[in-house]
Design an enzyme around this catalytic site. Structure first.
Site, short mmCIF file in Angstrom:
data_model
loop_
_atom_site.label_atom_id
_atom_site.label_comp_id
_atom_site.label_asym_id
_atom_site.label_seq_id
_atom_site.Cartn_x
_atom_site.Cartn_y
_atom_site.Cartn_z
NE ARG A 275 -3.54 -2.26 2.65
CZ ARG A 275 -4.73 -2.43 3.17
NH1 ARG A 275 -5.52 -1.40 3.35
NH2 ARG A 275 -5.17 -3.61 3.52
CG ASP A 404 -3.70 -13.70 -2.16
OD1 ASP A 404 -2.63 -13.63 -1.54
OD2 ASP A 404 -4.73 -13.08 -1.81
CD GLU A 538 -9.62 -9.26 -3.76
OE1 GLU A 538 -10.83 -9.09 -3.48
OE2 GLU A 538 -8.70 -8.81 -3.06
CB THR A 624 -0.86 -7.56 -4.94
OG1 THR A 624 -1.99 -8.39 -4.74
CG2 THR A 624 -0.34 -7.02 -3.61
#
Ligand code: DMJ
Length: 647
Positions: A275, A404, A538, A624
């Site tokens: 982030r 993931d 997602e 991501t």
């Protein structure tokens, strides 16, 4: 000058002298014999004393009072009785420690201190040999050095070396030609503004917003500190949406407030990386504003102590101030998490590129090498790895939470290197092959799903988080081995379809956190604590990738359904909130506006309704957290600490 009255040598008082008079009585020129004798006695006693002192007192360098530490050596004229309280206490402490270290074969503390003292004495002697001019010159040089250092401190961190800006194209605009699509895009932009304005008004500077309570929200992933996570996470979305005033506001806050020096917070290395570092780097590349790059590097430095483990696999958490790291208490056998330590590569490669410091690149390459050497049960990567022993924890493999983005970053490392990092591509291909063999199945109703491998059996459950994989398969289709591009694009489409079904089978048309394919159930949540939707991206992320690669209008249609549902059920006057039950027509709110809602969900929606020339996928790779980082054409660049790229 007045001479004091002499003390009587023989008991007779000698009269005081008048000013200017000689100190000896003028009426007698010689001393009496007894007086001579006494004087001689005093003189010989004095000589004996000096002689004794010269031969019998201990050598200076071994004198006890020099055992006190360097500052005592540097001021050796201070007598023991004049020592301060602390020096005396320290002397006692040194003596006690000396006693403890005696006889263990190692040089005692006393020896070390003595060596220090002797060196310092030597330096002091050399100093004394120097001329006054030389000493003055030395003092002057030292003064200049101190002033320079102070200036540097005031001026802030060292400037980073100039490196060429990678190719940055398509950072704005992307207006779609069709008015109906433009209208949808404008709506998404309006939703972004509502989310941002609400945070600006009620949660500014806090990590996230509580849109119902209308106040800031803190989470343990950022050590309950106030690091402005939403500001950093939202910057690039604001930028590409053309919300320039808001972007400027965020930049100002960062310039003035985002300072990690002395922040005593235990943060998640993974979350801070994806982030904050990802967000700051993307903001830097999009806007060219140096401040973002500097802040990213300052923060990255604070994460480095997390890698100080016996294996080099980082701890999950690190205290930004002390550098002390540890793992989550709930993780199997004190393990680090695959999706956490395996989701650093993109940002760390960029950090090495921008700073010229090889350390970041080396840290992530070390992780890759260590993993490559390990046995994998059925070719699968377990989610848990112990950073002390280097052994796997519980054999649980998942393409959703805990696993993931490890797979995602293998593929993206290859893409980000302009497809030169073939080692990453091969590792990705092998991992996906094992996943397909062991985890991907079709339900009775014909829905393709990705289950989880737990201690030798397949759990027929898929998480919302797993839905990102549809986009990943599509993104990795081109370049897949044995010309299986079509197969992987198809797999991406099937996952997109399944995840859309998980939305469509709810009352709110929003997807649950996890859904099952078991006992006659298809893509629905069973347990109450799996029915929530927390503004996650997602599913929309996969719609967007599928749209880019196929231009099938159904992906825009599905994305629009989700956007409308979010606006209808999650929007409140103070922002957007997650909901606790997507199967209830009267849902309750969780009262959190997640920072990834602005970073990812709204960005992917905006891109879905933009033309493809906004952030084209051959020039940008999304981390991501949906922060776009430019492709580094490593064919032309050799990263410090790396080998030249092989094609
Ligand atoms: C995001 O922070 C990232 O996408 C991360 O990889 C996992 N999921 C959350 C949002 O759901």
């Amino acid at each position: 000058m007045t001479t004091p009255a002499l003390l009587p040598l023989s008991g007779r008082r000698i009269p005081a002298l008048s000013p200017g008079a000689s100190s000896f009585p003028h009426h007698r020129a010689t001393l009496r014999l007894s007086e001579k004798f006494i004087l001689l006695l005093i003189l010989s006693a004095f000589i004996t004393l000096c002689f004794g002192a010269f031969f019998f007192l201990p050598d200076n360098s071994k004198h006890k009072r020099f055992d006190l530490g360097l500052e005592d050596v540097l001021i050796p004229h201070i007598d023991a009785p004049k020592m301060g309280k602390h020096a005396r206490e320290r002397e006692g402490a040194v003596r006690v420690r000396d006693e403890k270290t005696k006889g263990d074969g190692k040089p005692s503390l006393r020896d070390k201190i003595r060596a220090d003292h002797e060196r310092a004495l030597q330096e002091a002697k050399e100093k004394l040999r120097k001329s006054r001019a030389e000493l003055q010159a030395e003092i002057q040089t030292e003064k200049v050095r101190v002033v320079e250092e102070l200036k540097k401190k005031e001026a802030g961190p060292r400037p980073l070396p100039p490196v060429p800006m990678p190719k940055v194209v398509g950072v704005s605009d992307g207006e779609p030609p069709e008015p109906a699509v433009k209208e949808k895009r404008d709506k998404i932009r309006e939703m972004m503004k509502h989310a941002w304005d609400s945070y600006r008004q009620y949660g500014w500077g806090h990590n996230e917003l509580k849109p119902l309570a209308k106040k800031g929200h803190t989470t343990n992933i950022f050590g309950n500190s106030q690091m402005g996570a939403t500001i950093v996470d939202a910057l690039d979305s604001l930028y590409i949406m053309g919300l320039h005033e808001e972007f400027k506001d965020g930049q100002e806050w960062i310039e003035q407030n985002l300072d990690f020096t002395g922040v005593n917070a235990e943060v998640s290395v993974f979350e801070v990386n994806i982030r904050f570092i990802g967000g700051l780097l993307a903001a830097y590349y999009l806007s060219g504003q140096e401040v973002f790059k500097l802040k990213a590097v300052q923060l990255a430095e604070k994460l480095l102590p997390a890698f100080n483990t016996p294996t080099g696999i980082p701890w999950a958490m690190v205290n930004l101030k002390s550098g002390v790291g540890r793992n989550w208490g709930w993780a199997s056998a004190g393990s680090s998490i695959l999706a956490e330590f395996g989701t650093l590569h993109m940002e760390f490669v960029h950090l090495t590129y921008l700073t010229g410091n090889p350390v970041y690149y080396q840290k992530v390459m070390h992780i890759r090498k260590l993993l490559a050497k390990m046995d994998r049960p059925n070719g699968l990567y377990p989610n848990y790895l112990n950073p002390r022993t280097g052994r796997w924890g519980q054999h649980h493999t998942s393409v959703g939470g805990l696993g993931d983005s490890f797979y995602e970053y293998l593929l993206k490392a290859w893409l980000m290197s302009d497809k030169t990092d073939t080692e990453a591509r091969k590792t990705y291909d092998d991992a996906i092959e094992a996943i397909e063999r062991h985890l991907i199945r079709k339900s009775n109703g014909g829905l393709t799903f990705i289950g989880e491998w737990k201690n030798g059996h397949l759990e027929r459950k898929m998480g919302h988080l797993t839905c990102f994989a549809g986009g990943m398969f599509a993104l990795g289709a081109d370049g897949s081995p044995d010309d299986k591009a079509g197969h992987y694009l198809q797999l991406g489409a099937e996952i997109a379809h399944t995840c859309h079904e998980s939305y469509d089978r709810t009352v709110l048309k929003l997807g649950p956190e996890a859904f099952k394919f078991d006992s006659g159930l298809e893509a629905v949540a069973v347990r109450q604590n799996e029915k929530y939707y927390i503004l996650r991206p997602e599913v929309i992320e996969t719609y967007w990738y599928m749209w880019r690669f196929t231009h099938d209008p159904k992906y825009r249609q599905w994305g629009w359904e989700a956007a409308q549902a979010i606006d209808k059920y999650c929007r409140v006057s103070g922002g957007f909130s997650g909901v606790k039950d997507v199967y209830s027509s009267n849902p309750t709110y969780d009262d959190v506006q997640q920072s990834f809602f602005l970073a990812e969900t709204l960005k992917y929606l905006y891109l879905l309704f933009s033309s493809d020339d906004l952030l084209p996928l051959d020039s940008w790779v999304f981390n991501t957290e949906a922060h776009p980082l430019p492709v580094l054409h490593l064919g032309n660049i050799t990263l410090p600490g790396s080998q030249p790229a092989q094609r």
